[in-house]
Write a protein that holds these residues in place. Structure first.
Motif, PDB file in Angstrom:
ATOM      1  N   ASP A 103       0.831  -1.211   0.000  1.00 28.35           N
ATOM      2  CA  ASP A 103       0.000   0.000   0.000  1.00 28.35           C
ATOM      3  C   ASP A 103       0.864   1.260   0.000  1.00 28.35           C
ATOM      4  O   ASP A 103       0.565   2.230  -0.701  1.00 28.35           O
ATOM      5  CB  ASP A 103      -0.932   0.024   1.209  1.00 28.35           C
ATOM      6  CG  ASP A 103      -2.039  -1.016   1.138  1.00 28.35           C
ATOM      7  OD1 ASP A 103      -2.277  -1.581   0.042  1.00 28.35           O
ATOM      8  OD2 ASP A 103      -2.662  -1.266   2.186  1.00 28.35           O
TER       9      ASP A 103
ATOM     10  N   LEU B  71       2.212   1.827  -3.479  1.00 26.17           N
ATOM     11  CA  LEU B  71       1.144   2.296  -4.361  1.00 26.17           C
ATOM     12  C   LEU B  71       0.780   3.752  -4.083  1.00 26.17           C
ATOM     13  O   LEU B  71       0.573   4.539  -5.011  1.00 26.17           O
ATOM     14  CB  LEU B  71      -0.091   1.407  -4.222  1.00 26.17           C
ATOM     15  CG  LEU B  71       0.069  -0.018  -4.728  1.00 26.17           C
ATOM     16  CD1 LEU B  71      -1.170  -0.845  -4.386  1.00 26.17           C
ATOM     17  CD2 LEU B  71       0.327  -0.034  -6.222  1.00 26.17           C
ATOM     18  N   LYS B  72       0.734   4.107  -2.818  1.00 26.56           N
ATOM     19  CA  LYS B  72       0.392   5.489  -2.460  1.00 26.56           C
ATOM     20  C   LYS B  72       1.512   6.449  -2.859  1.00 26.56           C
ATOM     21  O   LYS B  72       1.264   7.503  -3.440  1.00 26.56           O
ATOM     22  CB  LYS B  72       0.113   5.595  -0.968  1.00 26.56           C
ATOM     23  CG  LYS B  72      -0.319   6.978  -0.555  1.00 26.56           C
ATOM     24  CD  LYS B  72      -0.700   7.026   0.903  1.00 26.56           C
ATOM     25  CE  LYS B  72      -1.179   8.434   1.247  1.00 26.56           C
ATOM     26  NZ  LYS B  72      -1.562   8.527   2.645  1.00 26.56           N
TER      27      LYS B  72
ATOM     28  N   PHE C  63       1.984   6.098  -7.012  1.00 26.50           N
ATOM     29  CA  PHE C  63       0.816   6.184  -7.896  1.00 26.50           C
ATOM     30  C   PHE C  63      -0.349   6.971  -7.301  1.00 26.50           C
ATOM     31  O   PHE C  63      -1.376   7.138  -7.936  1.00 26.50           O
ATOM     32  CB  PHE C  63       0.334   4.774  -8.281  1.00 26.50           C
ATOM     33  CG  PHE C  63       1.383   3.973  -8.968  1.00 26.50           C
ATOM     34  CD1 PHE C  63       1.707   4.216 -10.296  1.00 26.50           C
ATOM     35  CD2 PHE C  63       2.082   2.988  -8.292  1.00 26.50           C
ATOM     36  CE1 PHE C  63       2.704   3.485 -10.930  1.00 26.50           C
ATOM     37  CE2 PHE C  63       3.073   2.252  -8.921  1.00 26.50           C
ATOM     38  CZ  PHE C  63       3.383   2.503 -10.245  1.00 26.50           C
ATOM     39  N   GLY C  64      -0.201   7.411  -6.048  1.00 29.27           N
ATOM     40  CA  GLY C  64      -1.261   8.164  -5.409  1.00 29.27           C
ATOM     41  C   GLY C  64      -2.489   7.348  -5.102  1.00 29.27           C
ATOM     42  O   GLY C  64      -3.561   7.885  -4.851  1.00 29.27           O
ATOM     43  N   VAL C  65      -2.353   6.016  -5.092  1.00 29.51           N
ATOM     44  CA  VAL C  65      -3.480   5.125  -4.838  1.00 29.51           C
ATOM     45  C   VAL C  65      -3.653   4.962  -3.331  1.00 29.51           C
ATOM     46  O   VAL C  65      -2.685   4.697  -2.618  1.00 29.51           O
ATOM     47  CB  VAL C  65      -3.247   3.740  -5.480  1.00 29.51           C
ATOM     48  CG1 VAL C  65      -4.362   2.781  -5.136  1.00 29.51           C
ATOM     49  CG2 VAL C  65      -3.108   3.882  -6.985  1.00 29.51           C
ATOM     50  N   SER C  66      -4.884   5.106  -2.861  1.00 29.74           N
ATOM     51  CA  SER C  66      -5.140   4.889  -1.441  1.00 29.74           C
ATOM     52  C   SER C  66      -6.245   3.849  -1.289  1.00 29.74           C
ATOM     53  O   SER C  66      -6.911   3.483  -2.252  1.00 29.74           O
ATOM     54  CB  SER C  66      -5.529   6.192  -0.753  1.00 29.74           C
ATOM     55  OG  SER C  66      -6.752   6.666  -1.248  1.00 29.74           O
ATOM     56  N   GLU C  67      -6.446   3.394  -0.075  1.00 31.20           N
ATOM     57  CA  GLU C  67      -7.444   2.361   0.194  1.00 31.20           C
ATOM     58  C   GLU C  67      -8.831   2.724  -0.302  1.00 31.20           C
ATOM     59  O   GLU C  67      -9.594   1.881  -0.736  1.00 31.20           O
ATOM     60  CB  GLU C  67      -7.517   2.091   1.699  1.00 31.20           C
ATOM     61  CG  GLU C  67      -6.788   0.861   2.112  1.00 31.20           C
ATOM     62  CD  GLU C  67      -6.990   0.585   3.579  1.00 31.20           C
ATOM     63  OE1 GLU C  67      -8.139   0.309   3.985  1.00 31.20           O
ATOM     64  OE2 GLU C  67      -6.003   0.667   4.304  1.00 31.20           O
TER      65      GLU C  67
ATOM     66  N   GLN D 186      -9.715   4.294  -2.885  1.00 35.02           N
ATOM     67  CA  GLN D 186      -9.896   4.404  -4.336  1.00 35.02           C
ATOM     68  C   GLN D 186     -10.254   3.084  -4.959  1.00 35.02           C
ATOM     69  O   GLN D 186      -9.937   2.057  -4.626  1.00 35.02           O
ATOM     70  CB  GLN D 186      -8.621   4.943  -4.986  1.00 35.02           C
ATOM     71  CG  GLN D 186      -8.408   6.380  -4.627  1.00 35.02           C
ATOM     72  CD  GLN D 186      -7.163   6.953  -5.295  1.00 35.02           C
ATOM     73  OE1 GLN D 186      -6.189   6.249  -5.502  1.00 35.02           O
ATOM     74  NE2 GLN D 186      -7.209   8.226  -5.607  1.00 35.02           N
TER      75      GLN D 186
END
Length: 69
Positions: free
Chosen positions: A56, A59-60, A63-67, A69
Motif C-alpha cells: 500500500d 502504491l500510495k 501512484f497516489g493510490v489509497s485504500e 480508491q
C-alpha cells in the motif's frame, strides 16, 4: 532465475517497455544494484517478508493510490 538476477530482468523489461513500473522483491538486502532500485531502474524495492501495508505504501507513494480508491 537460472543465469539471471533481478537487476538483469528489470533492465530487460525497461529496455523493451520503458513505461512499465517495476517493484523488486527480495529476501535479502544486498550491496549493489539489487539493494538500490534506482541503480537497477526499478521503481521501488520490497524486502521479504513484506506485508499489505508495505505494498500500500508503494502504491500510495508512486501512484497516489489509497485504500478508498
Amino acid at each position: 532465475m537460472s543465469g539471471l538476477n533481478g537487476t538483469d530482468v528489470v533492465q530487460g523489461i525497461k529496455r523493451t517497455r520503458p513505461d512499465v513500473a517495476v517493484v523488486m522483491m527480495s529476501s535479502t538486502m544486498v550491496r549493489g544494484p539489487a539493494g538500490h532500485p534506482h541503480l537497477s531502474e526499478a521503481l521501488a524495492f520490497l524486502k521479504k517478508p513484506f506485508y499489505p501495508n508495505d505494498v500500500d505504501a508503494v502504491l500510495k507513494c508512486y501512484f497516489g493510490v489509497s485504500e478508498s480508491q
